[in-house]
Design an enzyme around this catalytic site. Structure first.
Site, PDB file in Angstrom:
ATOM      1  N   LYS A  36       0.843  -1.211   0.000  1.00 27.37           N
ATOM      2  CA  LYS A  36       0.000   0.000   0.000  1.00 27.37           C
ATOM      3  C   LYS A  36       0.874   1.255   0.000  1.00 27.37           C
ATOM      4  O   LYS A  36       0.576   2.238  -0.691  1.00 27.37           O
ATOM      5  CB  LYS A  36      -0.931   0.001   1.207  1.00 27.37           C
ATOM      6  N   GLY A 266     -47.360   4.252  23.471  1.00 28.88           N
ATOM      7  CA  GLY A 266     -48.647   3.687  23.877  1.00 28.88           C
ATOM      8  C   GLY A 266     -49.743   4.379  23.108  1.00 28.88           C
ATOM      9  O   GLY A 266     -49.514   4.904  22.022  1.00 28.88           O
ATOM     10  N   CYS A 269     -53.268   4.015  19.002  1.00 27.92           N
ATOM     11  CA  CYS A 269     -52.895   3.725  17.602  1.00 27.92           C
ATOM     12  C   CYS A 269     -51.640   2.873  17.447  1.00 27.92           C
ATOM     13  O   CYS A 269     -51.683   1.821  16.823  1.00 27.92           O
ATOM     14  CB  CYS A 269     -52.706   5.030  16.836  1.00 27.92           C
TER      15      CYS A 269
HETATM   16  N1  LIG Z   1     -14.801   1.811   4.880  1.00 28.24           N
HETATM   17  C1  LIG Z   1     -15.696   2.678   5.284  1.00 28.24           C
HETATM   18  O1  LIG Z   1     -16.606   3.070   4.549  1.00 28.24           O
HETATM   19  C2  LIG Z   1     -15.604   3.265   6.661  1.00 28.24           C
HETATM   20  C3  LIG Z   1     -16.388   4.381   6.932  1.00 28.24           C
HETATM   21  C4  LIG Z   1     -16.320   4.951   8.200  1.00 28.24           C
HETATM   22  C5  LIG Z   1     -15.487   4.399   9.148  1.00 28.24           C
HETATM   23  N2  LIG Z   1     -14.750   3.302   8.867  1.00 28.24           N
HETATM   24  C6  LIG Z   1     -13.887   2.776   9.916  1.00 28.24           C
HETATM   25  O2  LIG Z   1     -12.568   3.259   9.665  1.00 28.24           O
HETATM   26  C7  LIG Z   1     -11.600   2.285  10.039  1.00 28.24           C
HETATM   27  C8  LIG Z   1     -10.740   1.911   8.850  1.00 28.24           C
HETATM   28  O3  LIG Z   1     -11.581   1.357   7.851  1.00 28.24           O
HETATM   29  P1  LIG Z   1     -11.037   1.028   6.404  1.00 28.24           P
HETATM   30  O4  LIG Z   1     -12.188   0.539   5.606  1.00 28.24           O
HETATM   31  O5  LIG Z   1     -10.224   2.168   5.892  1.00 28.24           O
HETATM   32  O6  LIG Z   1     -10.036  -0.206   6.755  1.00 28.24           O
HETATM   33  P2  LIG Z   1      -9.029  -0.993   5.795  1.00 28.24           P
HETATM   34  O7  LIG Z   1      -8.988  -2.394   6.300  1.00 28.24           O
HETATM   35  O8  LIG Z   1      -9.359  -0.708   4.359  1.00 28.24           O
HETATM   36  O9  LIG Z   1      -7.630  -0.314   6.085  1.00 28.24           O
HETATM   37  C9  LIG Z   1      -6.954  -0.371   7.300  1.00 28.24           C
HETATM   38  C10 LIG Z   1      -5.461  -0.192   7.022  1.00 28.24           C
HETATM   39  O10 LIG Z   1      -4.778  -0.117   8.259  1.00 28.24           O
HETATM   40  C11 LIG Z   1      -3.521  -0.708   8.075  1.00 28.24           C
HETATM   41  N3  LIG Z   1      -2.882  -0.999   9.364  1.00 28.24           N
HETATM   42  C12 LIG Z   1      -3.151  -1.986  10.263  1.00 28.24           C
HETATM   43  N4  LIG Z   1      -2.335  -1.891  11.336  1.00 28.24           N
HETATM   44  C13 LIG Z   1      -1.532  -0.825  11.125  1.00 28.24           C
HETATM   45  C14 LIG Z   1      -0.496  -0.200  11.892  1.00 28.24           C
HETATM   46  N5  LIG Z   1      -0.098  -0.690  13.079  1.00 28.24           N
HETATM   47  N6  LIG Z   1       0.094   0.890  11.370  1.00 28.24           N
HETATM   48  C15 LIG Z   1      -0.298   1.400  10.170  1.00 28.24           C
HETATM   49  N7  LIG Z   1      -1.269   0.843   9.412  1.00 28.24           N
HETATM   50  C16 LIG Z   1      -1.873  -0.248   9.887  1.00 28.24           C
HETATM   51  C17 LIG Z   1      -3.833  -1.943   7.234  1.00 28.24           C
HETATM   52  O11 LIG Z   1      -2.678  -2.470   6.593  1.00 28.24           O
HETATM   53  C18 LIG Z   1      -4.854  -1.355   6.249  1.00 28.24           C
HETATM   54  O12 LIG Z   1      -4.228  -0.861   5.084  1.00 28.24           O
HETATM   55  C19 LIG Z   1     -12.403   1.126  10.616  1.00 28.24           C
HETATM   56  O13 LIG Z   1     -12.511   1.318  12.010  1.00 28.24           O
HETATM   57  C20 LIG Z   1     -13.747   1.274   9.964  1.00 28.24           C
HETATM   58  O14 LIG Z   1     -14.774   0.692  10.740  1.00 28.24           O
HETATM   59  C21 LIG Z   1     -14.797   2.735   7.617  1.00 28.24           C
END
Ligand SMILES: NC(=O)c1ccc[n+]([C@@H]2O[C@H](COP(=O)([O-])OP(=O)(O)OC[C@H]3O[C@@H](n4cnc5c(N)ncnc54)[C@H](O)[C@@H]3O)[C@@H](O)[C@H]2O)c1
Length: 439
Positions: A36, A266, A269
């Site tokens: 990435k 309640g 309706c």
């Molecule tokens: N995807 C969505 O639409 C969305 C929307 C709102 C909130 N979220 C929340 O945001 C968060 C991230 O979601 P996402 O979809 O981007 O996740 P994702 O799995 O696409 O990406 C997470 C990234 O974090 C990296 N990572 C893990 N450990 C790490 C570390 N120690 N240091 C640096 N990088 C590390 C992983 O390699 C990965 O690339 C989650 O908590 C999710 O619930 C997601």
């Protein structure tokens, strides 16, 4: 303009990093996954989204956005970290916070020797208290510093929709900043300065919870619409026509109406109509799990009120409000009547005041309903709310009637169980004799 480290270059991190870079900030993306990091360095987005490809390429080319696997180096060159690592489900449905914990440990160690105040912002979705209980202790242990004093901590949930997140970034529905102190929230607010939508600066766990309230509601909306569609289809009518009319009502349907926690519903309706629709669906051999759960969910709220009274240790109970809705004398399917019936059945000494309910004037179905449940209601009703308060070891507030509320003493007096969050009840915060049913 800020110098920002974005931890986690998945969907949320990649979009946040590119958009913050476009706003003029210097952004360093950090990920444990070298593929990435390599993609970003080559100017390629790690996710497929409208506009994100071009934006990432432009920002990398201009030098506003870089990427690394070296967390310590990224923190050394920035003033604020946005943590966007994944928080997937565990096999049993819990939340995985391991990645968050690892990042907190890394950041803690990296800021140990910093003289200036670094700010750590968690953008990942996490359950309320995760920041306080799992992140802050690791940041403090790693750094030997104190959160909210030597470094800042904030929570900034992400409300963007996949598919249109770059557009949404510039036109967010709202911005929520949970902050351990004002100095922690200030640099986060600056990142979004000038963007439209309301801005909320709240305690950390309130910010954490907003995301769950949002997503639960969105899921509920989809499930609700599909169940209405299912019954419409079984009955041979066009669900889209029904829902077009439904959604056009912005007074009662698509509106804040009915969305504040309080007591059970309640009246003549809601219970009757939900019951009839569910009954008809069964007859049509159609399963509607959400609609079927509404009446049991409502009964649970009455159970909660009963348990609060039982747990108070009181035997003498006062009730302010009996009708299903303040300002009426309609007792039909009033949850207050059901609560009263249960309390009487368990031997509580109950006295009730509701200035709109006069037993001698009850008529027809209204009278029949209450006669079947509280046959001696007239003996329990007191005209003066002060007499109810004087009788009671615990008072249940079931209506926000200012005249009745005036009978509650400012200090001392009976315990209070508040079912309506009456005006002025916030002044009871910290009073162990006051219990809100859901706050
Ligand atoms: N995807 C969505 O639409 C969305 C929307 C709102 C909130 N979220 C929340 O945001 C968060 C991230 O979601 P996402 O979809 O981007 O996740 P994702 O799995 O696409 O990406 C997470 C990234 O974090 C990296 N990572 C893990 N450990 C790490 C570390 N120690 N240091 C640096 N990088 C590390 C992983 O390699 C990965 O690339 C989650 O908590 C999710 O619930 C997601």
């Amino acid at each position: 303009m800020a110098r920002v480290a974005v931890f986690g270059l998945g969907y949320v991190g990649c979009v946040s990093a590119a958009c913050l870079a476009e706003r003029g900030n210097t952004v360093i993306g950090v990920d444990v996954n070298p593929d990435k990091v390599a993609m970003i360095r080559e100017g390629r987005s790690t996710v497929v989204e409208d506009r994100i490809g071009e934006l990432t390429a432009e920002m990398v080319a201009s030098g506003q956005l870089t990427a690394t696997t070296d967390a310590e180096a990224a923190i050394g060159e920035t003033d604020i970290a946005l943590v966007c690592v994944g928080t997937p489900s565990t096999p049993s449905g819990g939340l995985t916070t391991n990645y968050l914990q690892q990042v907190a440990e890394q950041i803690g160690e990296a800021i140990a020797s910093r003289e200036d105040r670094y700010t750590v912002v968690i953008r990942s979705t996490m359950l309320p208290t995760t920041c306080e209980n799992e992140i802050v202790p690791r940041l403090e242990a790693g750094s030997g510093k104190r959160a909210g004093v030597d470094f800042g901590v904030a929570v900034n949930p992400e409300f963007l929709r996949e598919g249109s997140s770059v557009k949404d970034f510039y036109d967010p529905p709202k911005t929520v900043i949970g902050q351990i102190d004002d100095a922690s929230g200030d640099p986060v607010a600056e990142l979004y300065e000038g963007l439209p939508g309301p801005l909320y600066r709240v305690p950390l766990k309130v910010a954490e919870m907003t995301k769950y309230a949002d997503n639960s509601f969105h899921a509920l909306k989809v499930g609700f619409a599909n169940e209405i569609g299912t019954i419409c289809s079984a009955l041979g009518l066009d669900s889209h026509q029904v829902m077009d009319i439904f959604t056009s009502d912005t007074k009662l349907n698509i509106s804040p109406a009915y969305l504040k926690p309080g007591f059970a519903f309640g009246g003549s309706c809601l219970p009757k109509d939900v019951r009839a629709l569910v009954h008809r669906a069964r007859h049509e051999d159609v399963s509607l799990p959400i609609l079927e759960a509404l009446l049991p969910s409502n009964t649970s709220q009455i159970d909660r009120a009963f348990r609060l009274v039982a747990a108070s240790g009181a035997r003498k109970v006062g009730m302010l409000g009996l009708a299903f809705k303040a300002g009426t004398d309609d007792l039909r399917e009033s949850p207050m009547v059901e609560l009263a019936e249960r309390l009487l059945g368990r031997g509580f000494e109950l006295r009730i005041h509701d200035r709109n309910v006069s037993v001698s004037r009850l008529l027809g179905a209204n009278q029949a309903y209450v006669d079947a449940r509280i046959p001696h209601l007239a003996d329990l009703m007191l005209h003066d709310p002060r007499e109810v308060v004087a009788h009671a070891e615990v008072v249940i507030v079931g209506a926000a009637d200012p005249e009745a509320l005036a009978a509650l003493p400012d200090e001392g007096g009976p315990k209070i169980i508040d079912l309506v969050r009456y005006p002025g009840s916030q002044s009871q915060e910290g009073n162990s004799d006051y219990h809100g049913i859901a706050w």
